[in-house]
Structures are given as C-alpha cells and as structure tokens.
Write an enzyme that holds these catalytic residues in place. Structure first.
Site, PDB file in Angstrom:
ATOM      1  NE  ARG A 181       0.344   8.294   5.502  1.00  0.00           N
ATOM      2  CZ  ARG A 181       0.264   7.606   6.619  1.00  0.00           C
ATOM      3  NH1 ARG A 181       1.269   7.636   7.472  1.00  0.00           N
ATOM      4  NH2 ARG A 181      -0.789   6.880   6.871  1.00  0.00           N
ATOM      5  CD  GLU A 234      -2.468   1.235   2.775  1.00  0.00           C
ATOM      6  OE1 GLU A 234      -2.868   0.177   3.305  1.00  0.00           O
ATOM      7  OE2 GLU A 234      -2.599   2.346   3.316  1.00  0.00           O
ATOM      8  CB  THR A 269      -2.396   8.231   2.842  1.00  0.00           C
ATOM      9  OG1 THR A 269      -1.638   7.253   3.579  1.00  0.00           O
ATOM     10  CG2 THR A 269      -2.649   9.406   3.773  1.00  0.00           C
ATOM     11  CE  LYS A 295      -5.495   2.444   7.131  1.00  0.00           C
ATOM     12  NZ  LYS A 295      -4.331   2.737   6.313  1.00  0.00           N
TER      13      LYS A 295
END
Ligand code: 3PG
Length: 204
Positions: A44, A40, A68, A128
């Site tokens: 960021r 994943e 993210t 999640k």
C-alpha cells in the site's frame, strides 16, 4: 520454517504497512522481541519491496510475506525480494500463477460462496476472509464452513485483542490477520505483539 507452518504455529499474521524506510528494521525488531516472527508487508506504500528485502535478509528465520498484492508485477517484486508467502485482498489468477512458479503459498481474499468455489477450482483451500468484521465475521465463517468442509480461513479486518480468542477458537480458523498490534512506539509494538502471542498461548 516453511511459511504456512509458521502461520499455523503463530496463528497471527500482523499486517504491516511502512510509511518511511527508517522504521523498517526497528519494526521487525520490535515484532521479534514480542515473539511474533511473521509479517504480511502490504503493497500500500512504495516501501513494501524494500521492507520485504530488508526483513528477509536481516531476519531469515522470520516468515516475511507480502500483502495487498493486486498485480502480477507486485508479486514478482515481492518474490524477488524474498517474500515467503503472498496475500491478496481478492483472487488474481496472474498472481497465483507467479506463486505456483516460485513454489510459495498464495492466500487470496474471498467472502462469497462463488469466490470460494473459484479458488477451490484453482487448488486453494486456505483463504483470507477479508474484510472479516464487515462481512459478518465468525457468523459468516461458520455458515461458509458448513458448505465448504475443505476450506480453512485466515480472517482479517476488524480483528483485535477483544475478538481474537473467539475467532481462533473456531477450528476452521487457521490464523487471524490484523494490524492491531502495529501502532504506537516500537516498545508499544513489542508489547502488543507479546500480548497477542500470550492470547494465542492461552488457547493451547
Ligand atoms: C488488511 O489489509 O488485511 C487489513 O487492513 C487489516 O485489517 P485491520 O487493519 O482491521 O486489522
């Protein structure tokens, strides 16, 4: 292999953040040598899209996804670069719509009953649970499981070698996300990935 199937099989989703482009290929290589073919890649840093593209192109058997993802533009960029799944810290209807359009799995972050009810209304049953340890970890997952028998969890946040087995022993936990295997040298990453895979295999 389909991304969700890869996640179900490996039961670990490494959360990977790239800070420099030259580390992209050696990091994927280290993960693969540790037999962990799922990643994943977090949005960021500015290198996320490039990392997804390089990873997806160079290692087509690896399930490379994006994490993210908070904005529609990031989801579009990730999918354009070959992301096979999208993870968000919360739920975004715009991101979800893009994933539906691209026919790839969307795993949004949820921690409260209201958030879970919202994603169930949108047809999502794998969530999640993030940030897991901060929101009560397994204890909270067990309480939520009682109210939502159809929901399965990918807890992420504060998971490491010491609590991985406990999380994965819960039948509602499909996989655990985490960055705990991603630090140190490339050899360290390979060794930590191999160790995590060994922990998963010890449950079989
Ligand atoms: C994530 O983005 O999913 C988390 O930052 C990963 O959490 P960890 O660094 O505690 O594993």
């Amino acid at each position: 292999m389909e991304a969700l199937e890869a996640i179900r099989q490996t039961r670990i989703v490494p959360v990977v953040t790239f800070h420099k482009p030259e580390s992209i290929l050696p990091t994927f290589g280290a993960m693969l040598s540790g037999k962990l073919p799922v990643a994943e890649i977090t949005f960021r840093t500015e290198f996320a899209a490039e990392a997804i593209k390089l990873g997806a192109m160079t290692f087509p058997d690896m399930a490379v996804g994006a994490g993210t993802v908070t904005r529609a533009s990031q989801a579009e960029a990730a999918i354009e670069c070959g992301a096979k799944f999208i993870v968000s810290p919360g739920y975004s209807e715009q991101v979800h719509d893009i994933c539906i359009g691209a026919d790839i799995p969307y795993i949004p972050g949820c921690v409260t009953p209201t958030e879970i009810m919202n994603v169930l209304d949108h047809g999502i049953e794998l969530i999640k649970f993030f940030p897991s340890e901060q929101y009560g970890g397994l204890k909270t997952i067990k309480a939520l499981s009682a109210a939502f028998p159809q929901v399965t969890f990918m807890p992420t946040g504060g998971i490491n070698e010491s609590n991985l087995i406990e999380y994965l022993s819960n039948p509602r936990v499909v996989a655990c996300g985490g960055s705990f295997m991603m630090s140190g040298s490339y050899d360290d990453i390979a060794a930590k990935c191999a160790n995590a895979v060994g922990l998963v295999n010890s449950l079989k």
